[in-house]
Design an enzyme around this catalytic site. Structure first.
Site, short mmCIF file in Angstrom:
data_model
loop_
_atom_site.label_atom_id
_atom_site.label_comp_id
_atom_site.label_asym_id
_atom_site.label_seq_id
_atom_site.Cartn_x
_atom_site.Cartn_y
_atom_site.Cartn_z
N SER A 26 40.56 44.18 40.33
CA SER A 26 40.37 44.53 38.90
C SER A 26 39.48 43.54 38.14
CB SER A 26 41.72 44.75 38.19
OG SER A 26 42.51 43.60 38.18
N ASP A 136 42.95 47.32 49.25
CA ASP A 136 43.31 45.94 48.90
C ASP A 136 42.66 44.99 49.91
OD1 ASP A 136 44.51 43.52 48.45
OD2 ASP A 136 46.55 44.32 48.34
P1 4NP Z 1 44.24 42.50 43.95
O1 4NP Z 1 44.52 41.82 45.40
O2 4NP Z 1 45.43 43.38 43.67
O3 4NP Z 1 42.99 43.24 44.19
O4 4NP Z 1 44.10 41.35 42.98
C1 4NP Z 1 45.72 41.19 45.72
C2 4NP Z 1 45.92 39.90 45.29
C3 4NP Z 1 47.10 39.25 45.62
C4 4NP Z 1 48.04 39.90 46.38
C5 4NP Z 1 47.84 41.20 46.80
C6 4NP Z 1 46.66 41.83 46.46
N1 4NP Z 1 49.23 39.23 46.75
O5 4NP Z 1 50.06 39.83 47.46
O6 4NP Z 1 49.43 38.07 46.34
#
Ligand code: 4NP
Length: 171
Positions: A26, A136
């Site tokens: 994001s 992701d």
């Molecule tokens: P985002 O990616 O949702 O694109 O910011 C992630 C960042 C951190 C985590 C998962 C997805 N996490 O599990 O910490």
């Protein structure tokens, strides 16, 4: 009144980009959309922000892999992570989420707190066929960030054209 240029009433559109952590996808979408809005010369019509559905990374800067990939594409990603709040569903016109889990989480928040924001996945505007989720990239490699960059650039551009076309129609 002298030297006052004729002015038009400008309708502000408020857009919030949302993912899970607000450190990878994001903040990139926010930066790409900002860049495209500036290129189209419509920056006075938009308020743009991003947030995460989780509290995992509150206060953290964007992921270095996101900022590095974006930089190679001429885009600066900035900011610090925050979590989405119930009032965001009232103050923003559009909540643009990255994947189906984000959509479910934001729709649940909207149902709980009320609000008028239109909630959509960014890839509803992806001109290419395929998944409607921005994958992701957090646990993957650099190629995942390149893929996200390409998806976000083409989907965000199409979303912006949709908004500009709607504004021209007086919507
Ligand atoms: P985002 O990616 O949702 O694109 O910011 C992630 C960042 C951190 C985590 C998962 C997805 N996490 O599990 O910490």
């Amino acid at each position: 009144r002298r030297n006052t240029p004729p002015h038009r009433i400008i309708c502000m559109t408020r857009v919030l980009f949302v993912c899970l952590g607000n450190i990878c996808r994001s903040p990139l979408a926010e930066a790409v959309f900002r860049h495209q809005v500036r290129e189209r010369g419509v920056e006075d019509r938009f308020e743009i922000d991003s947030a995460g559905t989780s509290n995992y990374h509150i206060g953290d800067p964007p992921d270095r892999r996101s900022t590095a990939t974006a930089k190679q594409h001429g885009i600066t990603v900035a900011g610090s992570a925050r979590q989405i709040r119930i009032e965001d569903l009232r103050t923003f016109d559009y909540i643009i989420v990255m994947d189906a889990q984000n959509l479910a989480d934001v729709e649940r928040l909207k149902a709980a707190g009320g609000g008028t924001a239109k909630v959509h996945r960014l890839r509803e505007w992806d001109p290419q066929t395929g998944s409607r989720d921005v994958p992701d990239p957090y646990y993957g490699g650099a190629d995942g960030f390149e893929e996200v960059q390409a998806i976000v650039e083409r989907s965000s551009a199409a979303f912006l054209e949709h908004l500009i076309a709607g504004a021209a129609d007086g919507v």
